[in-house]
Design a protein around this motif. Structure first.
Motif, mmCIF file in Angstrom:
data_model
loop_
_atom_site.group_PDB
_atom_site.id
_atom_site.type_symbol
_atom_site.label_atom_id
_atom_site.label_comp_id
_atom_site.label_asym_id
_atom_site.label_seq_id
_atom_site.Cartn_x
_atom_site.Cartn_y
_atom_site.Cartn_z
ATOM 1 N N LEU A 1 -17.267 -5.308 -17.587
ATOM 2 C CA LEU A 1 -15.992 -4.966 -16.962
ATOM 3 C C LEU A 1 -15.195 -4.098 -17.925
ATOM 4 C CD1 LEU A 1 -14.151 -5.477 -14.490
ATOM 5 C CD2 LEU A 1 -13.196 -7.423 -15.732
ATOM 6 N N LYS A 2 -14.836 -2.874 -17.508
ATOM 7 C CA LYS A 2 -14.179 -1.936 -18.421
ATOM 8 C C LYS A 2 -13.325 -0.944 -17.639
ATOM 9 C CE LYS A 2 -18.692 0.262 -18.407
ATOM 10 N NZ LYS A 2 -19.925 0.470 -19.161
ATOM 11 N N SER A 3 -12.448 -0.254 -18.386
ATOM 12 C CA SER A 3 -11.550 0.707 -17.753
ATOM 13 C C SER A 3 -11.135 1.770 -18.760
ATOM 14 C CB SER A 3 -10.307 -0.007 -17.218
ATOM 15 O OG SER A 3 -9.345 0.930 -16.751
ATOM 16 N N LYS A 4 -10.917 3.002 -18.265
ATOM 17 C CA LYS A 4 -10.407 4.099 -19.093
ATOM 18 C C LYS A 4 -8.909 4.299 -18.896
ATOM 19 C CE LYS A 4 -14.616 6.903 -19.466
ATOM 20 N NZ LYS A 4 -15.212 8.244 -19.226
ATOM 21 N N LYS A 5 -8.267 3.402 -18.159
ATOM 22 C CA LYS A 5 -6.855 3.580 -17.812
ATOM 23 C C LYS A 5 -5.953 2.552 -18.474
ATOM 24 C CE LYS A 5 -7.980 5.616 -13.322
ATOM 25 N NZ LYS A 5 -7.779 5.539 -11.847
ATOM 26 N N LEU A 6 -6.374 2.027 -19.628
ATOM 27 C CA LEU A 6 -5.597 0.979 -20.278
ATOM 28 C C LEU A 6 -5.092 1.375 -21.662
ATOM 29 C CD1 LEU A 6 -7.860 -2.057 -19.301
ATOM 30 C CD2 LEU A 6 -5.601 -1.525 -18.363
#
Length: 378
Positions: free
Chosen positions: A30-35
């Motif tokens: 679970l990962k994100s580039k918007k944090l």
């Protein structure tokens, strides 16, 4: 584009980073580039996430967790009878931490005993010894070498869970998940100085429900975030490897909408699964858990025992499958000219599998692993 929720800078293609909401070191997908921007992500990776990763490595190691980058770290252990140091390689495989060379004088003879981890290492050591003792014939020595399993008698795995840095990392996990699922930043802004190490807050602690969990059928990472408009609380429950369980109070004066978000990841099958956990806590229960200074040694030990039972069954099945496959391959090589299955082939296969399986059972009974959890350093 969004802004980094910690420093507030605008996230661009040049400075955005891939934030693993559940650590990559424990198999998190679970990962994100918007944090987070690269600077903040790197800072947290080196001063809080690495502490949590080291504490959870014992689980990642035993299960040989599949990660995007690198393999789980080996674990150093001590044979309590011989006082020799070993390492537990990913998958729970014991190996000597270094080769053992014993040289003794017996009258006019020099006796040399070399215990190495593999043939390549044996050759290297023998070639070095040959410079001093030129009578050594490397090829003859290797022909007479014995292949033995690691003779570990009794080991104890030591682990340490919790502590300020790890709790900050766990809080960051809860905040990451809340924001990436549409949460409103104003409700968690007060936590940013805590995650950044500027202030101390009592918002994270171990949390184990009164209900005892059954035998593990799967190993998972779980995150639940719940907003309760009626009771004005925003909180999160986080669980790693079914064993390490935490409560995080995100906001004790929450004025947003009621909602619940759940994420559950099967670390063995490497896929997201449905989470059936229920979460309905009041502020008093959460506050009581946060103020409880007694570490839940017995509950962690109980859950770790179930984890070890799951791991033992998993590795035994894998080893059994390996024994059968190897025996079949050896039979096919030995009887390559046979066109049909013969009684001799069946006898050979049965004997080979039976012998290796008995060795496996005896090996399991000889080794005893226990878990000791220590109070983390402040």
């Amino acid at each position: 584009m969004k802004n980094c929720y910690v420093c507030g800078c605008e996230l661009t293609k040049a400075n955005q980073s891939l934030e693993h909401i559940i650590l990559n070191s424990i198999g998190g997908k679970l990962k994100s580039k918007k944090l987070l921007c690269k600077t903040c992500n790197s800072k947290f990776g080196g001063n809080i996430d690495d502490k949590l990763a080291k504490q959870l490595n014992v689980f990642a190691n035993l299960l040989n967790i599949k990660r995007e980058n690198g393999n789980p770290q080996s674990i150093k252990v001590l044979d309590e009878e011989t006082n020799e140091e070993y390492i537990i390689e990913p998958g729970g495989k014991p190996a000597r931490s270094k080769p053992l060379v014993k040289i003794t004088n017996d009258g006019n003879e020099v006796k040399i005993n070399v215990t190495a981890r593999n043939i390549i290492e044996s050759k290297r050591i023998l070639k070095q010894l040959n410079k001093k003792y030129n009578q050594i014939n490397v090829d003859d020595w290797l022909k007479n070498a014995e292949v033995k399993s690691n003779p570990i008698s009794n080991i104890t795995l030591h682990a340490c869970f919790g502590g300020k840095e790890s709790f900050r990392s766990i809080c960051k996990t809860a905040v990451d998940y809340y924001l990436c699922t549409g949460g409103i930043q104003k409700f968690i802004n007060h936590l940013i100085p805590y995650i950044d190490g500027e202030i101390d807050l009592n918002v994270v602690n171990f949390y184990y429900s009164k209900n005892n969990t059954p035998k593990f059928k799967k190993i998972t990472h779980s995150i639940i975030v719940k907003g309760d408009k009626k009771n004005k609380i925003l909180y999160s429950y986080i669980e790693f490897f079914n064993v390490c369980k935490f409560i995080v109070l995100l906001n004790g004066n929450y004025t947003g909408k009621s909602f619940i978000q759940k994420y559950c990841y099967d670390v063995i099958k490497t896929k997201e699964i449905k989470d059936n956990k229920e979460l309905d806590l009041g502020l008093d229960e959460i506050t009581s858990s946060l103020n409880n200074n007694d570490l839940p040694y017995h509950r962690i030990e109980e859950e770790f025992g179930k984890f070890l039972e799951f791991w033992t069954e998993k590795t035994t099945k894998e080893k059994t499958d390996e024994i059968v496959i190897n025996a079949v391959e050896e039979m096919q090589t030995k009887f390559a000219n046979e066109k049909f299955i013969t009684e001799e082939m069946i006898s050979f296969l049965s004997d080979k599998v039976a012998r290796e399986f008995v060795k496996l059972v005896c090996k399991r009974n000889e080794h005893q692993s226990s878990f000791t959890d220590k109070k983390p350093s402040p």
